[in-house]
Design a protein around this motif. Structure first.
Motif, PDB file in Angstrom:
ATOM      1  N   VAL A   1       0.840  -1.201   0.000  1.00 48.44           N
ATOM      2  CA  VAL A   1       0.000   0.000   0.000  1.00 48.44           C
ATOM      3  C   VAL A   1       0.873   1.248   0.000  1.00 48.44           C
ATOM      4  CG1 VAL A   1      -1.703   1.329   1.295  1.00 48.44           C
ATOM      5  CG2 VAL A   1      -1.907  -1.154   1.160  1.00 48.44           C
TER       6      VAL A   1
ATOM      7  N   LEU B   1      -6.774  -1.602  -5.400  1.00 51.93           N
ATOM      8  CA  LEU B   1      -5.826  -2.159  -4.435  1.00 51.93           C
ATOM      9  C   LEU B   1      -4.530  -2.569  -5.114  1.00 51.93           C
ATOM     10  CD1 LEU B   1      -8.298  -4.369  -2.353  1.00 51.93           C
ATOM     11  CD2 LEU B   1      -7.180  -2.281  -1.570  1.00 51.93           C
TER      12      LEU B   1
ATOM     13  N   TYR C   1      -5.309   2.251  -0.927  1.00 55.00           N
ATOM     14  CA  TYR C   1      -6.154   1.658   0.114  1.00 55.00           C
ATOM     15  C   TYR C   1      -7.227   2.669   0.472  1.00 55.00           C
ATOM     16  CZ  TYR C   1      -7.384   0.159   4.907  1.00 55.00           C
ATOM     17  OH  TYR C   1      -8.052  -0.218   6.052  1.00 55.00           O
TER      18      TYR C   1
END
Length: 214
Positions: A34, A81, A86
């Protein structure tokens, strides 16, 4: 890792949210991948409209539109994603009134702070609307003694550059809800912020040529 399993809401006294509708991302995520956290306001009253709900949830529909407006071709939450984005909310329970009180935002900022700590490789924070900005500033003030985003209208300050612990922070506008569909000027600014965030990922080598440039 499923973020929801690592997020605990303490027994705060919040009078303007529906605690029975508490929602946090429950999908399997590799936290190390992320790179961008996109923080919106609060989950929808109907959980079927939440980002990670199956089918075509409304929050995801408008978010996908925002990405595509920015020249980022995505058609599902998984594709978002996979790009290292995120999606979460500053407040974890649906609101029961039009606005959310400062007390509730402050309470929830402790939960958000714990959530943000799950991701070690963040390069960009996108604060989608005033609630996200306020929550982030509560975290910043506790950790560093000052707000990351100064007071003022978002359209006046958004061209400046802001950083939190070395990471770029964008004050932007809410990309969920019916207002997103009708406020064209804000849609343009949201797209600009998303595109700028992607340019940061490209410049750091995270991605190459991600934007659809004509």
């Amino acid at each position: 890792m499923k973020p929801a399993e690592n997020i605990e809401c303490k027994d705060f006294t919040c009078s303007d949210i529906n605690k029975s509708g508490c929602l946090a991302p429950a999908v399997e995520i590799d936290p190390g991948k992320v790179k961008v956290i996109m923080i919106s306001e609060a989950p929808p009253e109907n959980s079927h409209d939440y980002f990670y709900a199956p089918g075509e949830p409304f929050f995801l529909k408008t978010t996908l539109q925002a990405f595509n407006d920015a020249g980022i071709s995505v058609s599902s939450i998984q594709e978002i994603l996979d790009l290292g984005f995120y999606l979460t909310t500053a407040v974890k329970c649906p609101k029961t009134q039009y606005g959310i009180s400062a007390a509730t935002i402050k309470n929830c900022s402790f939960v958000l702070e714990n959530e943000l700590s799950l991701f070690p490789n963040i390069e960009v924070y996108l604060l989608m609307g005033d609630v996200a900005i306020k929550a982030f500033n509560y975290i910043s003030k506790r950790r560093n003694g000052k707000n990351t985003i100064p007071a003022g209208s978002t359209y006046k300050i958004r061209k400046d550059q802001f950083y939190y612990e070395g990471k770029r922070v964008f004050p932007s506008y809410l990309q969920t809800g019916q207002n997103y569909l009708i406020e064209k000027s804000k849609r343009v600014m949201i797209a600009e912020d998303l595109a700028e965030a992607v340019k940061i990922l490209e410049s750091s080598g995270t991605f190459k040529n991600l934007l659809n440039r004509e």
